[in-house]
Design an enzyme around this catalytic site. Sequence first.
Site, mmCIF file in Angstrom:
data_model
loop_
_atom_site.group_PDB
_atom_site.id
_atom_site.type_symbol
_atom_site.label_atom_id
_atom_site.label_comp_id
_atom_site.label_asym_id
_atom_site.label_seq_id
_atom_site.Cartn_x
_atom_site.Cartn_y
_atom_site.Cartn_z
ATOM 1 N N SER A 243 63.950 49.330 105.574
ATOM 2 C CA SER A 243 64.383 50.136 104.425
ATOM 3 C C SER A 243 64.698 49.206 103.264
ATOM 4 O O SER A 243 64.665 47.985 103.399
ATOM 5 C CB SER A 243 65.608 50.964 104.789
ATOM 6 O OG SER A 243 66.740 50.109 104.845
ATOM 7 N N LYS A 244 65.027 49.803 102.148
ATOM 8 C CA LYS A 244 65.347 49.069 100.918
ATOM 9 C C LYS A 244 66.328 47.924 101.151
ATOM 10 O O LYS A 244 66.256 46.878 100.511
ATOM 11 C CB LYS A 244 65.976 50.032 99.897
ATOM 12 C CG LYS A 244 64.942 50.690 99.016
ATOM 13 C CD LYS A 244 64.782 49.901 97.712
ATOM 14 C CE LYS A 244 63.658 50.413 96.849
ATOM 15 N NZ LYS A 244 62.591 49.439 96.678
ATOM 16 N N ARG A 245 67.232 48.177 102.042
ATOM 17 C CA ARG A 245 68.241 47.178 102.399
ATOM 18 C C ARG A 245 67.627 45.830 102.755
ATOM 19 O O ARG A 245 68.229 44.787 102.583
ATOM 20 C CB ARG A 245 68.918 47.705 103.671
ATOM 21 C CG ARG A 245 70.305 47.806 103.737
ATOM 22 C CD ARG A 245 70.853 48.651 104.884
ATOM 23 N NE ARG A 245 69.969 49.169 105.892
ATOM 24 C CZ ARG A 245 69.618 48.548 107.006
ATOM 25 N NH1 ARG A 245 70.057 47.343 107.245
ATOM 26 N NH2 ARG A 245 68.827 49.140 107.881
ATOM 27 N N HIS A 246 66.422 45.878 103.303
ATOM 28 C CA HIS A 246 65.781 44.642 103.747
ATOM 29 C C HIS A 246 65.085 43.904 102.615
ATOM 30 O O HIS A 246 64.410 42.924 102.846
ATOM 31 C CB HIS A 246 64.757 44.947 104.844
ATOM 32 C CG HIS A 246 65.373 45.460 106.107
ATOM 33 N ND1 HIS A 246 65.443 46.797 106.411
ATOM 34 C CD2 HIS A 246 65.969 44.804 107.122
ATOM 35 C CE1 HIS A 246 66.048 46.946 107.578
ATOM 36 N NE2 HIS A 246 66.377 45.764 108.032
ATOM 37 N N GLY A 247 65.244 44.405 101.393
ATOM 38 C CA GLY A 247 64.570 43.764 100.268
ATOM 39 C C GLY A 247 63.309 44.534 99.944
ATOM 40 O O GLY A 247 63.279 45.757 100.069
#
Length: 465
Positions: A243-247
């Site tokens: 997800s976005k959290r991973h960059g």
Amino acid sequence: MIRTRFAPSPTGFLHLGGARTALFSWAYARRHGGVFALRIEDTDVARSTPEAVRAILDAMDWLGLDYDEGPIYQMQRMDRYRAVIADMVERGLAYRCWMPAAELDALRAAQMAAGEKPRYDGRWRPEHAARHGLVPPAGVPPVIRFRNPDTGHVEWDDQVKGRVGFANAELDDLVIARSDGTPTYNFCVVVDDIDMGITHVIRGDDHVNNTPRQINIHRALGRVPPVFAHVPTVLGEDGQKLSKRHGAISVMEYEAAGYLREAMVNFLARLGWAHGDDEVFSPDEFVGWFGLDAINPAPSRFNTDKLNWLNQEHMKRLPAAELGERLRPYLARAGLDVAAGPDPGETAVLLRDRVHTLTEMADAAHYFYATPHPARDRIAEHVNAANRPALVALGEAFADLPWTREAIAVRLKSEAAKHGLKAPQLMMPLRMIVAGTTQTPSLDAVLALLPREAVRARIAAGLGL
Ligand code: GLU
């Protein structure tokens, strides 16, 4: 003839998992001399946007995933879906259902309270409605339901997961048209796959639960269902869903960050697929090797270090001129004037062992395309009474020699020796003066790529002469 498709919903950018699915579908068609089609599943009108379609097309274009047919837009096929639905009702394969939403909710709640799986009970199946004297309410538009088989199993040999099966008793009669007449997702997919002659459906395994329903519709329509291959999820480095959290998870963010399309294809291919111990390969090699049997049924993990490594390997493999062309737009994006410096191919070859991306490369190349103005105190950290005379003398020493890397190397050594210095004692301050940094490739090579007069002018300016 093998025919595959990629069928994205245009509700956002093309993310890594989607790109990997597209790549596998494309490669499978290419490997077998088949057809690869693109279908845009845009029936979710509220969430689909033309920008998202553009983003998907751009990403496929960048990755080199060319399609032979399409894009086919589902929204342009509404008449076709309606015609098939009318035909199915006519043939008794589907039927009208007037059960009000509130009743359906109540039924589900009761089933759940009794510990059962919530499912529609088939009350508007024509024979049931007749037996119970159900009368269609006036003026209420019905939904259309597909008549799912009541007994037996739906099974298929998934090319990734092996044999998968569902009991028909678990599947209720799927709504294929809403009360406003719009067809539903699982139904459109089947009609499209039939009309497009799709032989192999390669898609994310979040669709596994749709497959038995789709197979039943294929069969009801008298078709042999396509072969299915459900590819596992791509997880983040921490093993969580990507997800976005991973960059960056949008493919085009990788383009912007300076990754080569060859490296991205290589990287995506290795997310859940392997060919022996081969790590670095070209898109063509991948196509030559690709098979569904080598897809790992376990989820794969994204790994930035691996992507960086692959990108550097692919930068090393590209011919200099080609790598230079790839570098050019990144130099421009970094605000550098490409025409003011050496051919980007020469710069790229010098820098590619030291950086992982084209963005880093453009950054590292700045002193070739713009005059650096290192701060006085930074120069002062490197220039001292011992090396200053040698640096001053370089202006003259550089004036008369052939401006080649070899000649420069020899002259640097001899000048250092002449002034009683070790080579690095001359090189480090010279790097700072000429490049504005001490991190450069071999100094003779750097100097040879700059015009002699530019080098002499930078030395004079750096020393305040
Ligand atoms: N539109 C679906 C998705 O984006 C794909 C459906 C399919 O491949 O059958 O997940």
